[in-house]
Design a protein around this motif. Sequence first.
Motif, PDB file in Angstrom:
ATOM      1  N   TYR A 171      20.820  22.998  40.562  1.00 24.32           N
ATOM      2  CA  TYR A 171      19.436  23.326  40.197  1.00 24.32           C
ATOM      3  C   TYR A 171      19.367  23.660  38.718  1.00 24.32           C
ATOM      4  N   VAL A 172      18.518  22.938  38.014  1.00 18.41           N
ATOM      5  CA  VAL A 172      18.216  23.234  36.612  1.00 18.41           C
ATOM      6  C   VAL A 172      16.708  23.411  36.525  1.00 18.41           C
ATOM      7  N   PRO A 173      16.216  24.607  36.168  1.00  8.93           N
ATOM      8  CA  PRO A 173      14.760  24.831  36.204  1.00  8.93           C
ATOM      9  C   PRO A 173      14.012  23.898  35.262  1.00  8.93           C
ATOM     10  N   ALA A 174      12.833  23.501  35.703  1.00 11.43           N
ATOM     11  CA  ALA A 174      11.967  22.660  34.878  1.00 11.43           C
ATOM     12  C   ALA A 174      11.540  23.409  33.626  1.00 11.43           C
ATOM     13  N   GLU A 175      11.121  22.652  32.660  1.00 14.17           N
ATOM     14  CA  GLU A 175      10.543  23.264  31.463  1.00 14.17           C
ATOM     15  C   GLU A 175       9.173  23.844  31.801  1.00 14.17           C
ATOM     16  N   GLY A 176       8.827  24.942  31.171  1.00  8.85           N
ATOM     17  CA  GLY A 176       7.486  25.480  31.277  1.00  8.85           C
ATOM     18  C   GLY A 176       7.168  26.096  32.623  1.00  8.85           C
ATOM     19  N   ILE A 177       5.876  26.184  32.924  1.00  8.37           N
ATOM     20  CA  ILE A 177       5.402  26.915  34.095  1.00  8.37           C
ATOM     21  C   ILE A 177       5.784  26.214  35.392  1.00  8.37           C
ATOM     22  N   ARG A 178       6.137  24.945  35.365  1.00  5.70           N
ATOM     23  CA  ARG A 178       6.547  24.262  36.584  1.00  5.70           C
ATOM     24  C   ARG A 178       7.757  24.928  37.226  1.00  5.70           C
ATOM     25  N   ARG A 179       8.548  25.658  36.472  1.00  7.25           N
ATOM     26  CA  ARG A 179       9.716  26.314  37.047  1.00  7.25           C
ATOM     27  C   ARG A 179       9.347  27.379  38.079  1.00  7.25           C
ATOM     28  N   VAL A 180       8.079  27.800  38.111  1.00  7.35           N
ATOM     29  CA  VAL A 180       7.635  28.747  39.146  1.00  7.35           C
ATOM     30  C   VAL A 180       7.437  28.037  40.490  1.00  7.35           C
ATOM     31  N   VAL A 181       7.198  26.737  40.456  1.00  6.90           N
ATOM     32  CA  VAL A 181       6.974  25.962  41.674  1.00  6.90           C
ATOM     33  C   VAL A 181       8.285  25.850  42.444  1.00  6.90           C
ATOM     34  N   SER A 182       8.183  25.859  43.779  1.00  9.07           N
ATOM     35  CA  SER A 182       9.372  25.671  44.619  1.00  9.07           C
ATOM     36  C   SER A 182       9.256  24.369  45.402  1.00  9.07           C
ATOM     37  N   GLY A 183       8.410  24.369  46.436  1.00  8.04           N
ATOM     38  CA  GLY A 183       8.286  23.189  47.276  1.00  8.04           C
ATOM     39  C   GLY A 183       6.944  22.518  47.115  1.00  8.04           C
ATOM     40  N   THR A 184       6.660  21.619  48.046  1.00  6.82           N
ATOM     41  CA  THR A 184       5.442  20.817  48.005  1.00  6.82           C
ATOM     42  C   THR A 184       4.198  21.707  48.054  1.00  6.82           C
ATOM     43  N   PRO A 185       3.287  21.585  47.108  1.00  6.60           N
ATOM     44  CA  PRO A 185       2.118  22.465  47.070  1.00  6.60           C
ATOM     45  C   PRO A 185       1.096  22.111  48.146  1.00  6.60           C
ATOM     46  N   ALA A 186       0.274  23.092  48.498  1.00  5.05           N
ATOM     47  CA  ALA A 186      -0.792  22.910  49.502  1.00  5.05           C
ATOM     48  C   ALA A 186      -1.999  22.277  48.826  1.00  5.05           C
ATOM     49  N   VAL A 187      -1.990  20.961  48.729  1.00  2.00           N
ATOM     50  CA  VAL A 187      -3.015  20.253  47.969  1.00  2.00           C
ATOM     51  C   VAL A 187      -4.411  20.534  48.524  1.00  2.00           C
ATOM     52  N   LEU A 188      -4.619  20.349  49.826  1.00  2.00           N
ATOM     53  CA  LEU A 188      -5.952  20.576  50.384  1.00  2.00           C
ATOM     54  C   LEU A 188      -6.374  22.033  50.239  1.00  2.00           C
ATOM     55  N   GLY A 189      -5.398  22.951  50.262  1.00  2.00           N
ATOM     56  CA  GLY A 189      -5.705  24.370  50.152  1.00  2.00           C
ATOM     57  C   GLY A 189      -6.205  24.791  48.791  1.00  2.00           C
ATOM     58  N   MET A 190      -5.926  23.996  47.755  1.00  2.00           N
ATOM     59  CA  MET A 190      -6.364  24.395  46.414  1.00  2.00           C
ATOM     60  C   MET A 190      -7.603  23.634  45.938  1.00  2.00           C
ATOM     61  N   ILE A 191      -8.189  22.833  46.823  1.00  2.00           N
ATOM     62  CA  ILE A 191      -9.352  22.040  46.436  1.00  2.00           C
ATOM     63  C   ILE A 191     -10.613  22.895  46.300  1.00  2.00           C
ATOM     64  N   ALA A 192     -10.849  23.780  47.272  1.00  2.00           N
ATOM     65  CA  ALA A 192     -12.138  24.477  47.342  1.00  2.00           C
ATOM     66  C   ALA A 192     -12.394  25.379  46.148  1.00  2.00           C
ATOM     67  N   MET A 193     -11.357  26.024  45.628  1.00  2.00           N
ATOM     68  CA  MET A 193     -11.561  26.992  44.544  1.00  2.00           C
ATOM     69  C   MET A 193     -12.106  26.363  43.272  1.00  2.00           C
ATOM     70  N   GLN A 194     -11.885  25.071  43.106  1.00  2.00           N
ATOM     71  CA  GLN A 194     -12.281  24.441  41.845  1.00  2.00           C
ATOM     72  C   GLN A 194     -13.779  24.531  41.598  1.00  2.00           C
ATOM     73  N   SER A 195     -14.578  24.420  42.662  1.00  2.00           N
ATOM     74  CA  SER A 195     -16.028  24.481  42.474  1.00  2.00           C
ATOM     75  C   SER A 195     -16.469  25.866  42.034  1.00  2.00           C
ATOM     76  N   THR A 196     -15.816  26.910  42.549  1.00  2.00           N
ATOM     77  CA  THR A 196     -16.174  28.265  42.131  1.00  2.00           C
ATOM     78  C   THR A 196     -15.749  28.520  40.693  1.00  2.00           C
ATOM     79  N   VAL A 197     -14.577  28.027  40.315  1.00  2.00           N
ATOM     80  CA  VAL A 197     -14.150  28.154  38.920  1.00  2.00           C
ATOM     81  C   VAL A 197     -15.175  27.484  38.007  1.00  2.00           C
ATOM     82  N   ASP A 198     -15.688  26.333  38.430  1.00  2.00           N
ATOM     83  CA  ASP A 198     -16.719  25.658  37.636  1.00  2.00           C
ATOM     84  C   ASP A 198     -17.984  26.520  37.524  1.00  2.00           C
ATOM     85  N   LEU A 199     -18.380  27.153  38.617  1.00  2.00           N
ATOM     86  CA  LEU A 199     -19.581  28.001  38.584  1.00  2.00           C
ATOM     87  C   LEU A 199     -19.384  29.207  37.670  1.00  2.00           C
TER      88      LEU A 199
END
Length: 408
Positions: free
Chosen positions: A275-303
Motif C-alpha cells: 500500500y502506497v497512499p495516493a497523493e492528496g485528499i484521495r488518501r482518505v478514501v478506502s473502498g468503493t464510495p456510496a455513489v447513490l448516497g452522495m447524490i441528494a446532498m448536491q441540490s442542498t449545497v446548490d441552494l
Amino acid sequence: MSTDALDTDARARDDADPLRGYRALFHGVDDTDVVSYLDGNSLGRPTIAAAEAITVAVAQWSGRLIRGWDEQWFDLPLTIGDRLGAVALGAAPGQTTIGDSTTVLLYKLARGALAMRPDRTEIVLDTDNFPTDRYVLEGIAAELGLELRWIRVDPASGVDPDAAREAVTERTALVVLSHVAYRSGYLADAEAITRAAHEVGALVLWDLCHSVGSVPVELDRWRVDFAVGCTYKYLCGGPGSPAFAYVRADHLGEFVQPVWGWMGRRDPFEMGPGYVPAEGIRRVVSGTPAVLGMIAMQSTVDLIDQAGIEAVRTKSVRLTEYVIELTGALLPRVRIASPLDPERRGGHVTLDHPRFREILPRLWSRGVIPDFRAPQGLRLGPSPLSTCFAEVLTGIRAIAGELGHLGP
C-alpha cells in the motif's frame, strides 16, 4: 399576546423573510400529516431536485453501467467534496472528500493525526461531546495506550477558549471537539480554540455535524487541521448519506489513515503489492464510495450557495430567537438549556422539562416533530431553508397544549 396577534406576527415574519421562496423547493412542506417539522438538525427534508437527481443517477447507472466509473463516479467523492468545501466549509479545493460514516471518518482522521504526534500521550475532549466522538476516542486511547484528558462542561453550554487552553499541555497530541454541541447548541469559538491548541503544538479535529450548512465555517482561515461531519442534517443528504472529511493541505503529505483500501492507493488500478497512499485528499478514501448516497446532498449545497451561508445563518438566528421568544410567552415552566446569546448558539434550541419524554410520542402523533435528548431535553432544530415561522409557532403551541393537558 393574543392567539390572533401571534398568528399575525408569524405571518408577518414569514412575509418579510428573504429566504421564504426556498421552502417550496422541499418535499413535504405542505404535508397535512406533519404540521411542524422541528428536527432539521437530525434529518433534513429532501429537496425536490434531490429526488430528480437520484432518478437521473439510476438512469445513468442503467445506461452507462460500468462505464459510469470512468465518466464520473470515481472522482465524485472529490468533486462533491470540493463543492462542499467552497460553499459551506471555507476550504480551498483538494482538502475535502465524501465517503464512509462520520464514525469511520472520525476514526481515520484521529488515528492519522495521532501518528503525526508519536511522542505525545494525551487526547483532549469534553464530557458532553456526542457519544460517537467519545466512544471512538476511548477505543483509540485503549488501543494505543494514550490518556484521555476530559474538559468537564455544563450540558447547557460547551467548551470555551479558556477551558481549552487550560486543558491542553505539551503532552497533548490531539484535541477533538464539536463546533456546535449536539445537546445545547453551544457554538464554540473554533478559531480561538484551534489557536490555543496550536500554541502547545497539538492538532485539532473538529466535528461539524451540527454546524455545516447552518453556521458559517472557515476551516482554511481558522487553520483547522482536520474536520469531519455528516451530510443528512442541514445538507439534507438523506438517511445514512455519507459523511465528509477535511485534511488541511499542508498535512496531506504526512497524513496516513489506518484503513488501507484499494481506492486510496496510488495507481489503484495497478492492483500491485503493498500500500502506497495516493497523493492528496484521495488518501482518505478506502473502498468503493456510496455513489447513490452522495447524490441528494448536491441540490442542498446548490441552494446554500444561491442563498449565501451568511443569509442562511441570519435566518437560523431569527428562527432560534423566535423559539426562545415563544418559549418565554407560552411555556413559562420550561427551562431554556441553550445559550441565549446568538453569537454562542448554533442552529437549534434545547428546552428542558421533566415531562418531555412523556409527551414526545403525543407530539409526533399530532404531526409536531422535535426530538428528545436525555435526561429531559426537547431539541427544536428549525432548518433555515425549509422551516417557516408559522411552523415554529404551531410546534410551540402544541408543546404548550401537551404540557397543559398533563398538568404542572
